[in-house]
Design a protein around this motif. Structure first.
Motif, PDB file in Angstrom:
ATOM      1  N   ARG A   1       3.803  21.556 -95.685  1.00  0.00           N
ATOM      2  CA  ARG A   1       2.453  21.479 -96.109  1.00  0.00           C
ATOM      3  C   ARG A   1       1.277  22.396 -95.445  1.00  0.00           C
ATOM      4  O   ARG A   1      -0.005  21.984 -95.573  1.00  0.00           O
TER       5      ARG A   1
ATOM      6  N   LEU B   1       9.424  15.194 -85.769  1.00  0.00           N
ATOM      7  CA  LEU B   1       8.140  15.001 -86.641  1.00  0.00           C
ATOM      8  C   LEU B   1       7.288  14.130 -85.969  1.00  0.00           C
ATOM      9  O   LEU B   1       6.169  14.464 -86.072  1.00  0.00           O
TER      10      LEU B   1
ATOM     11  N   SER C   1      18.035  12.992 -96.353  1.00  0.00           N
ATOM     12  CA  SER C   1      17.598  14.052 -94.967  1.00  0.00           C
ATOM     13  C   SER C   1      16.739  14.761 -95.491  1.00  0.00           C
ATOM     14  O   SER C   1      16.963  16.050 -94.948  1.00  0.00           O
ATOM     15  N   SER C   2      15.526  14.713 -95.875  1.00  0.00           N
ATOM     16  CA  SER C   2      14.803  15.686 -96.221  1.00  0.00           C
ATOM     17  C   SER C   2      13.335  15.484 -96.051  1.00  0.00           C
ATOM     18  O   SER C   2      13.137  14.467 -95.787  1.00  0.00           O
ATOM     19  N   LEU C   3      12.532  16.635 -95.732  1.00  0.00           N
ATOM     20  CA  LEU C   3      11.130  16.319 -95.546  1.00  0.00           C
ATOM     21  C   LEU C   3      10.581  16.970 -97.010  1.00  0.00           C
ATOM     22  O   LEU C   3      10.807  17.965 -97.465  1.00  0.00           O
ATOM     23  N   VAL C   4       9.678  16.151 -97.737  1.00  0.00           N
ATOM     24  CA  VAL C   4       9.043  16.382 -98.933  1.00  0.00           C
ATOM     25  C   VAL C   4       7.643  16.497 -99.049  1.00  0.00           C
ATOM     26  O   VAL C   4       7.045  15.408 -98.396  1.00  0.00           O
ATOM     27  N   ALA C   5       7.090  17.468 -99.526  1.00  0.00           N
ATOM     28  CA  ALA C   5       5.618  17.455 -99.792  1.00  0.00           C
ATOM     29  C   ALA C   5       5.216  16.712-100.991  1.00  0.00           C
ATOM     30  O   ALA C   5       5.951  16.600-101.716  1.00  0.00           O
ATOM     31  N   ASP C   6       3.823  16.760-101.133  1.00  0.00           N
ATOM     32  CA  ASP C   6       3.413  16.168-102.451  1.00  0.00           C
ATOM     33  C   ASP C   6       3.449  17.319-103.618  1.00  0.00           C
ATOM     34  O   ASP C   6       3.783  18.260-103.262  1.00  0.00           O
TER      35      ASP C   6
ATOM     36  N   CYS D   1       4.489  15.418 -94.142  1.00  0.00           N
ATOM     37  CA  CYS D   1       5.323  15.202 -95.251  1.00  0.00           C
ATOM     38  C   CYS D   1       5.892  13.794 -95.270  1.00  0.00           C
ATOM     39  O   CYS D   1       6.336  13.356 -94.443  1.00  0.00           O
ATOM     40  N   GLN D   2       6.358  13.440 -96.503  1.00  0.00           N
ATOM     41  CA  GLN D   2       7.285  12.140 -96.775  1.00  0.00           C
ATOM     42  C   GLN D   2       8.668  12.519 -96.024  1.00  0.00           C
ATOM     43  O   GLN D   2       9.073  13.516 -96.276  1.00  0.00           O
ATOM     44  N   LYS D   3       9.254  11.701 -95.259  1.00  0.00           N
ATOM     45  CA  LYS D   3      10.726  11.938 -94.768  1.00  0.00           C
ATOM     46  C   LYS D   3      11.697  10.766 -95.667  1.00  0.00           C
ATOM     47  O   LYS D   3      11.287   9.833 -95.775  1.00  0.00           O
ATOM     48  N   ILE D   4      12.611  11.507 -96.256  1.00  0.00           N
ATOM     49  CA  ILE D   4      13.406  10.679 -96.619  1.00  0.00           C
ATOM     50  C   ILE D   4      14.811  10.644 -96.040  1.00  0.00           C
ATOM     51  O   ILE D   4      15.294  11.566 -95.612  1.00  0.00           O
ATOM     52  N   GLY D   5      15.214   9.426 -95.543  1.00  0.00           N
ATOM     53  CA  GLY D   5      16.367   9.437 -94.428  1.00  0.00           C
ATOM     54  C   GLY D   5      17.901   9.660 -95.160  1.00  0.00           C
ATOM     55  O   GLY D   5      17.788   9.879 -96.358  1.00  0.00           O
TER      56      GLY D   5
ATOM     57  N   GLU E   1       2.621  11.383 -99.086  1.00  0.00           N
ATOM     58  CA  GLU E   1       2.520  11.768 -97.559  1.00  0.00           C
ATOM     59  C   GLU E   1       2.409  10.534 -96.808  1.00  0.00           C
ATOM     60  O   GLU E   1       1.917   9.602 -96.932  1.00  0.00           O
TER      61      GLU E   1
ATOM     62  N   LYS F   1       7.928   6.917 -95.004  1.00  0.00           N
ATOM     63  CA  LYS F   1       9.412   7.242 -94.371  1.00  0.00           C
ATOM     64  C   LYS F   1      10.098   6.282 -95.095  1.00  0.00           C
ATOM     65  O   LYS F   1       9.973   5.080 -94.832  1.00  0.00           O
TER      66      LYS F   1
ATOM     67  N   TYR G   1      14.062   4.937 -95.659  1.00  0.00           N
ATOM     68  CA  TYR G   1      15.354   4.894 -95.030  1.00  0.00           C
ATOM     69  C   TYR G   1      16.219   4.133 -96.063  1.00  0.00           C
ATOM     70  O   TYR G   1      17.354   4.209 -95.979  1.00  0.00           O
TER      71      TYR G   1
END
Lengths: 377, 397
Positions: free
Chosen positions: A40, A267, A297-302, B284-288, B300, B303, B305
């Protein structure tokens, strides 16, 4: 001895076009500073936020070319609290005389803002590029500069010279303690070196004097023509930076540095809660994960809309992954659409790319495939 | 320089039916839909309807709301002339008073409205989730040559006696007003959204204030007075999404409806009618790696998990590995630790649900107030209202 009591005693000078040549794909319609990063942000957000968080509220961005996207991104500077009555954000485009002059080196760029610099009140100046993503406490850097009594302080990182910078404008420092004894140009040695981060602190008056002197001699490169030439006659000191740095110097490093941020330790290192990173607000809604989505296992924006499978990816704002689509090990920039049942792996999409239904597109870890802005595959 | 219309948002109410959620926060500042506050809806509607002058009458716990509104920049309401202003009660030469009722809250701000010399004033409520085009409402008001218009919704006849009802003729002219009548003559419920001609509103506010027996309320006093005097009053039919989120159940349901815009009609994803909000500054949001995220809204700084299903999470929420969040609304900065289970609940800002704790169940909605800790292994039963931290292993009903 001086101490920086008021942290607004320094002004910032940013060179947004530096190292444009290392990522030609990404800068066809923009410049280094406006390359999207970490889901972002744009690269310049890190520099401006660091400055704002360090109390530096007089920042000049000396642009050279391809700066429309940057102007759009920066606006008044309000997003970084840099829309100020005094100082604030100052975008300096090339000044058109008889013919449009586009500056060549840093000295040339600085020469174009010399009158401005002469009229400012801040005692110190801090200079930086934008291709190194870091969350730097400039206040501490300036304090160290003042404490050491140096004429010029140089920020460096003890690290290997990255592939993308070998033979491509890297500078390393030969040190004796913190004293800079020599500045090497295009260091090719293996192993860790004192890699110059191209962040410099000095008194504003010193900067003006050096720029004037170099200009009268027809010199244009700050590192080669000023720094290297003056290490024996001026007090040039090095300050080691040990924080997190993501250095963008080719397509591979762009991909890798985005992917590294999926790991929480990285991060958190780049985004400490007390040093927030600001960016232009896009007013996206929260990201919607639909029933059946599978994201790991990802970084996701709005603003994303995810119905398919996403693994080990960085998704920028407004990305759409439709039903049955599988996205693995990818960096998808804003508003990329992956249609139903498409399969993509190891790709980097620029803004507004569309991968049509059922298509398969695969790169390799060592060579991610890049899809240019607004393209449909 | 006059403004055609000024909006006044009534945001002073305590919101006591939101129990623990409004202990430290005024109802309009309560978060909704992951990254919004309730007040974002009337504010964004104003901006999207080209209304650029908005007063927000605040009274109960105003600090957070004041800070949230700030200079109005997120809604494009930082204007040279007009813009958004929060209006708490203040000391006046002839005495000081809290806002005694909805009408009195406007009466005390006659001076604010007069600065803009408007033709019309629209009165809005700070506790509704609704996307409404006020410009269309204003056009109706002008076409009818009305002095007063009220937005109404058709409700099922069997529910009608729970509402303030407008009885109107075939030209939408209002002939009668019934406040929660046992035998309804109409099923047109007032939404509490009014447009007045400013001269009429001012006259009736002043008369209402002069009446010592008045409770200074629009529904109870001002509207009946207008009817008595045979003013030109019209009912404007609205048929879009509209929810009063003044109770725990209605706030929870409306959040759940956001997850299903195709059926519920509340589309927060509409590019043409954006809802603006002050965005927290977070990455950003982190999805584990082991996370399961389905049918949810996440924003935003989160986190994740553990498992999140059919839930709405605000910024910076952490769901640790092995934790399960289902049918829940979790507000900014709350943490659900390893192995904890949160079901059918509203968890307010900065709550910590310690490892192995259980909150909520299948029945009525449980809620936990701001900043509280639910100790490790503790149980908060369905429907519980939690005002104080719960100790390790304790059970709360």
């Amino acid at each position: 001895m001086l101490t920086v009591k008021q942290n607004n005693n320094a002004l910032g000078i940013v060179f947004p076009n530096s190292y444009d040549n290392t990522v030609p794909e990404l800068v066809t319609e923009r410049l280094m500073a406006s390359i999207p990063f970490a889901g972002r942000y744009r690269l310049i957000d890190f520099v401006l936020s660091s400055m704002a968080n360090s109390g530096i509220d007089n920042v000049s961005v000396v642009v050279r070319k391809n700066y429309h996207s940057l102007m759009d991104h920066l606006g008044t500077g309000a997003a970084w609290d840099l829309a100020r009555r005094h100082g604030g954000l100052n975008i300096v485009p090339p000044f058109a005389e008889k013919e449009v002059k586009i500056y060549n080196g840093r000295v040339d760029a600085l020469n174009s803002i010399l009158t401005f610099l002469e009229h400012q009140k801040e005692q110190y100046a801090i200079l930086t590029d934008t291709n190194q993503v870091a969350n730097i406490d400039y206040k501490a850097v300036i304090a160290e500069h003042v404490k050491s009594g140096a004429d010029i302080s140089v920020l460096y990182q003890n690290t290997e010279v990255p592939e993308g910078l070998k033979n491509n404008d890297n500078y390393t420092l030969v040190l004796e303690g913190t004293q800079v004894k020599e500045v090497l140009f295009n260091d090719f040695r293996e192993g860790k070196q004192n890699l110059c981060m191209n962040v410099y602190v000095m008194e504003r008056k010193t900067l003006i004097r050096l720029v004037k002197d170099a200009t009268t001699r027809g010199m244009i490169y700050f590192e080669r023509d000023i720094l290297a030439h003056n290490v024996n006659v001026m007090d040039v000191r090095a300050i080691e930076y040990t924080g997190y740095v993501a250095r963008i110097c080719d397509m591979k490093s762009y991909f890798d540095e985005n992917m590294k941020l999926i790991h929480e330790a990285n991060l958190d290192a780049l985004f400490p809660a007390k040093q927030p990173v600001y960016t232009k607000v896009r007013d996206d809604n929260p990201t919607r994960y639909l029933p059946g989505s599978k994201v790991n296992s990802s970084l996701v924006a709005d603003g994303c809309h995810i119905e398919g499978t996403v693994q080990n990816c960085v998704l920028f704002r407004g990305v759409v992954v439709k039903k049955g689509a599988v996205v693995k090990n990818c960096v998808l920039m804003q508003d990329t659409v992956v249609e139903a049942d498409a399969k993509v792996e190891y790709i980097v999409t620029d803004k507004n790319v569309r991968i049509t239904a059922g298509k398969t597109l695969t790169g390799a870890e060592s060579f991610p495939v890049y899809v240019a802005k607004n393209h449909t595959v | 320089m006059a403004k055609e219309i000024v909006a006044m948002i009534l945001a002073g109410g305590r919101g006591s039916r939101l129990y623990a959620l409004t202990q430290k926060t005024a109802k309009p500042a309560v978060s909704f839909g992951g990254k919004y506050s309730i007040v974002d809806f009337p504010l964004s509607n104003c901006v999207n309807s080209n209304i650029d002058t908005v007063g927000i009458a605040t009274q109960y716990q105003p600090q957070k709301l004041n800070e949230y509104i700030g200079n109005g920049q997120p809604w494009d309401l930082d204007r040279l002339y007009g813009g958004v202003h929060t209006l708490p009660p203040y000391e006046q030469a002839k005495g000081t008073d809290w806002y005694k009722g909805t009408a009195n809250a406007i009466y005390q701000n006659i001076g604010f409205i007069e600065q803009y010399d408007p033709e019309y004033v629209i009165i809005l409520s700070g506790d509704q989730i609704c996307k409404q085009d006020y410009a269309d409402f204003l056009n109706f008001h002008k076409e009818k040559n009305a002095e007063f218009s009220v937005a109404v919704m058709e409700v099922p006849w069997e529910d009608a006696s729970r509402f303030g009802l407008m009885v109107a003729d075939e030209n939408d002219k209002i002939t009668e007003f019934q406040e929660k009548p046992p035998v309804p003559k109409s099923n047109l419920a007032s939404m509490g959204i009014y447009i007045f001609n400013w001269d009429i509103l001012k006259k009736y506010l002043e008369e209402d204030e002069a009446d010592p027996n008045s409770s200074n309320d629009f529904g109870n006093n001002v509207i009946p007075a207008l009817l008595r005097d045979n003013r030109r009053m019209y009912a404007y039919h609205f048929s879009g999404y509209w929810r009063d989120v003044g109770t725990i159940d209605s706030l929870w349901s409306a959040n759940m409806e956001v997850l299903d815009p195709e059926n519920s009609g509340i589309d927060l994803f509409d590019e043409n009618w954006k809802i603006y909000s002050r965005t927290p500054v977070m990455p950003c949001q982190k999805i584990g790696p082991q996370a399961v995220v389905q049918d949810s809204l996440i924003t935003e700084g989160c986190k994740i998990y553990g498992t999140v299903k059919h839930s709405v999470l605000s910024a910076g929420v952490v769901v640790e590995a092995g934790a399960v969040v289902e049918d829940a609304v979790i507000m900014e900065g709350a943490v659900v630790k390893a192995g904890a289970v949160v079901k059918k609940s509203i968890i307010a800002q900065k709550v910590v649900v310690e490892a192995g704790a259980k909150v909520g169940g299948e029945g009525s909605v449980a809620h936990v107030g701001e900043g509280l800790t639910i100790g490790a292994g503790a149980t908060v039963k369905e429907g519980a209202k939690v005002y104080e931290s719960v100790k390790e292993g304790e059970e709360v009903c």
